[in-house]
Design a protein around this motif. Structure first.
Motif, PDB file in Angstrom:
ATOM      1  N   SER A  86      34.979  47.819  30.709  1.00 27.07           N
ATOM      2  CA  SER A  86      35.051  46.504  30.520  1.00 27.07           C
ATOM      3  C   SER A  86      36.548  45.895  30.756  1.00 27.07           C
ATOM      4  O   SER A  86      36.511  44.971  31.665  1.00 27.07           O
ATOM      5  CB  SER A  86      34.545  46.239  29.254  1.00 27.07           C
ATOM      6  OG  SER A  86      34.692  44.612  28.900  1.00 27.07           O
ATOM      7  N   ALA A  87      37.553  46.706  30.359  1.00 32.20           N
ATOM      8  CA  ALA A  87      38.794  46.166  30.750  1.00 32.20           C
ATOM      9  C   ALA A  87      38.874  46.297  32.472  1.00 32.20           C
ATOM     10  O   ALA A  87      39.618  45.413  33.145  1.00 32.20           O
ATOM     11  CB  ALA A  87      39.778  46.993  30.124  1.00 32.20           C
ATOM     12  N   LEU A  88      38.257  47.234  32.927  1.00 25.77           N
ATOM     13  CA  LEU A  88      38.422  47.370  34.508  1.00 25.77           C
ATOM     14  C   LEU A  88      37.687  46.168  34.966  1.00 25.77           C
ATOM     15  O   LEU A  88      38.186  45.632  35.959  1.00 25.77           O
ATOM     16  CB  LEU A  88      37.768  48.862  34.767  1.00 25.77           C
ATOM     17  CG  LEU A  88      37.450  48.875  36.285  1.00 25.77           C
ATOM     18  CD1 LEU A  88      39.152  48.963  37.003  1.00 25.77           C
ATOM     19  CD2 LEU A  88      36.772  50.342  36.349  1.00 25.77           C
ATOM     20  N   GLY A  89      36.563  45.980  34.542  1.00 27.67           N
ATOM     21  CA  GLY A  89      35.702  44.649  35.047  1.00 27.67           C
ATOM     22  C   GLY A  89      36.411  43.277  35.180  1.00 27.67           C
ATOM     23  O   GLY A  89      36.453  42.754  35.798  1.00 27.67           O
ATOM     24  N   ASP A  90      37.185  43.268  33.999  1.00 27.25           N
ATOM     25  CA  ASP A  90      37.878  42.026  33.520  1.00 27.25           C
ATOM     26  C   ASP A  90      39.009  41.895  34.656  1.00 27.25           C
ATOM     27  O   ASP A  90      39.475  41.009  35.030  1.00 27.25           O
ATOM     28  CB  ASP A  90      38.571  42.061  32.239  1.00 27.25           C
ATOM     29  CG  ASP A  90      37.455  41.764  31.290  1.00 27.25           C
ATOM     30  OD1 ASP A  90      36.575  41.348  31.586  1.00 27.25           O
ATOM     31  OD2 ASP A  90      37.623  41.987  30.032  1.00 27.25           O
ATOM     32  N   ARG A  91      39.820  43.270  35.145  1.00 28.33           N
ATOM     33  CA  ARG A  91      40.999  43.311  35.763  1.00 28.33           C
ATOM     34  C   ARG A  91      40.396  42.958  37.398  1.00 28.33           C
ATOM     35  O   ARG A  91      41.097  42.002  37.862  1.00 28.33           O
ATOM     36  CB  ARG A  91      41.684  44.612  35.880  1.00 28.33           C
ATOM     37  CG  ARG A  91      42.736  44.666  36.776  1.00 28.33           C
ATOM     38  CD  ARG A  91      43.847  43.872  36.305  1.00 28.33           C
ATOM     39  NE  ARG A  91      45.082  44.077  37.241  1.00 28.33           N
ATOM     40  CZ  ARG A  91      45.746  43.237  37.891  1.00 28.33           C
ATOM     41  NH1 ARG A  91      45.412  41.916  37.608  1.00 28.33           N
ATOM     42  NH2 ARG A  91      46.642  43.480  38.607  1.00 28.33           N
ATOM     43  N   LEU A  92      39.508  43.492  37.608  1.00 25.24           N
ATOM     44  CA  LEU A  92      38.906  43.104  39.230  1.00 25.24           C
ATOM     45  C   LEU A  92      38.287  41.659  39.003  1.00 25.24           C
ATOM     46  O   LEU A  92      38.630  41.064  40.052  1.00 25.24           O
ATOM     47  CB  LEU A  92      37.350  43.912  39.206  1.00 25.24           C
ATOM     48  CG  LEU A  92      36.719  43.773  40.545  1.00 25.24           C
ATOM     49  CD1 LEU A  92      37.591  44.179  41.834  1.00 25.24           C
ATOM     50  CD2 LEU A  92      35.573  44.756  40.624  1.00 25.24           C
ATOM     51  N   THR A  93      37.778  41.100  38.187  1.00 25.25           N
ATOM     52  CA  THR A  93      37.549  39.559  38.255  1.00 25.25           C
ATOM     53  C   THR A  93      38.903  38.914  38.282  1.00 25.25           C
ATOM     54  O   THR A  93      38.795  38.019  39.118  1.00 25.25           O
ATOM     55  CB  THR A  93      36.897  39.091  36.776  1.00 25.25           C
ATOM     56  OG1 THR A  93      35.606  39.747  37.031  1.00 25.25           O
ATOM     57  CG2 THR A  93      36.630  37.564  36.875  1.00 25.25           C
ATOM     58  N   GLU A  94      40.082  39.044  37.703  1.00 24.06           N
ATOM     59  CA  GLU A  94      41.256  38.668  37.722  1.00 24.06           C
ATOM     60  C   GLU A  94      41.882  38.928  39.088  1.00 24.06           C
ATOM     61  O   GLU A  94      42.382  37.910  39.644  1.00 24.06           O
ATOM     62  CB  GLU A  94      42.160  39.372  36.659  1.00 24.06           C
ATOM     63  CG  GLU A  94      43.820  38.781  36.800  1.00 24.06           C
ATOM     64  CD  GLU A  94      44.331  39.535  35.575  1.00 24.06           C
ATOM     65  OE1 GLU A  94      45.585  39.875  36.094  1.00 24.06           O
ATOM     66  OE2 GLU A  94      43.851  39.993  34.437  1.00 24.06           O
ATOM     67  N   LEU A  95      41.824  39.976  39.514  1.00 25.85           N
ATOM     68  CA  LEU A  95      42.349  40.405  40.816  1.00 25.85           C
ATOM     69  C   LEU A  95      41.347  39.603  42.232  1.00 25.85           C
ATOM     70  O   LEU A  95      42.419  39.095  42.875  1.00 25.85           O
ATOM     71  CB  LEU A  95      42.317  41.780  41.245  1.00 25.85           C
ATOM     72  CG  LEU A  95      43.361  42.552  40.526  1.00 25.85           C
ATOM     73  CD1 LEU A  95      43.127  44.089  40.923  1.00 25.85           C
ATOM     74  CD2 LEU A  95      44.949  42.283  40.812  1.00 25.85           C
ATOM     75  N   THR A  96      40.610  39.345  41.984  1.00 28.36           N
ATOM     76  CA  THR A  96      39.575  38.560  42.947  1.00 28.36           C
ATOM     77  C   THR A  96      39.639  37.270  42.791  1.00 28.36           C
ATOM     78  O   THR A  96      38.494  36.506  43.717  1.00 28.36           O
ATOM     79  CB  THR A  96      38.071  39.027  43.067  1.00 28.36           C
ATOM     80  OG1 THR A  96      37.446  39.073  41.779  1.00 28.36           O
ATOM     81  CG2 THR A  96      37.998  40.718  43.384  1.00 28.36           C
ATOM     82  N   GLY A  97      39.955  36.613  41.671  1.00 29.23           N
ATOM     83  CA  GLY A  97      39.897  35.122  41.294  1.00 29.23           C
ATOM     84  C   GLY A  97      38.738  34.711  40.668  1.00 29.23           C
ATOM     85  O   GLY A  97      38.529  33.494  40.738  1.00 29.23           O
TER      86      GLY A  97
END
Length: 119
Positions: free
Chosen positions: A87-98
């Motif tokens: 889930s932290a990975l998904g959050d980080r991806l969302t953060e990186l993609t804006g």
């Protein structure tokens, strides 16, 4: 706007935009693949680490924190920690993609709307 020349210009611009977006996404995914993310179960006794591609890379279990659990309880704690790390990975991806893509932030929204409108 009508005729083949008008569409050629729009198509070329659209392709440039898509290429730029795809290149940016590839850079983001490369950056994410090098990261390591962590998650824990509710008690904090199990900590899981995953790579930026979601692969489990580590698992730490505090035996004292789990001494009152049976094997099924330990399994649930491990699953919870792994799920938290992913889930932290998904959050980080969302953060990186804006953030999530919607009509207001989608760089291709105007082009798609024009194609839908004009055929």
């Amino acid at each position: 706007m009508s005729g083949p020349d008008a569409w050629d210009g729009d198509l070329a611009a659209l392709l440039r935009e898509v290429d730029g977006w795809a290149a940016g996404l590839a850079r983001t995914l490369d950056e994410l693949a090098r990261e390591r993310l962590e998650g824990t179960d509710a008690t904090g006794a199990v900590r899981a680490r995953v790579s930026g591609t979601g692969r489990l890379t580590g698992l730490d279990i505090d035996a004292r924190g789990l001494r009152d659990l049976d094997h099924e309880g330990v399994a649930w704690a491990v699953k919870e920690a792994v799920a938290a790390a992913r889930s932290a990975l998904g959050d980080r991806l969302t953060e990186l993609t804006g953030g999530p893509v919607d009509g207001a932030t989608d760089p291709l929204a105007a082009h798609v709307e024009r194609v839908m409108r004009e055929g």
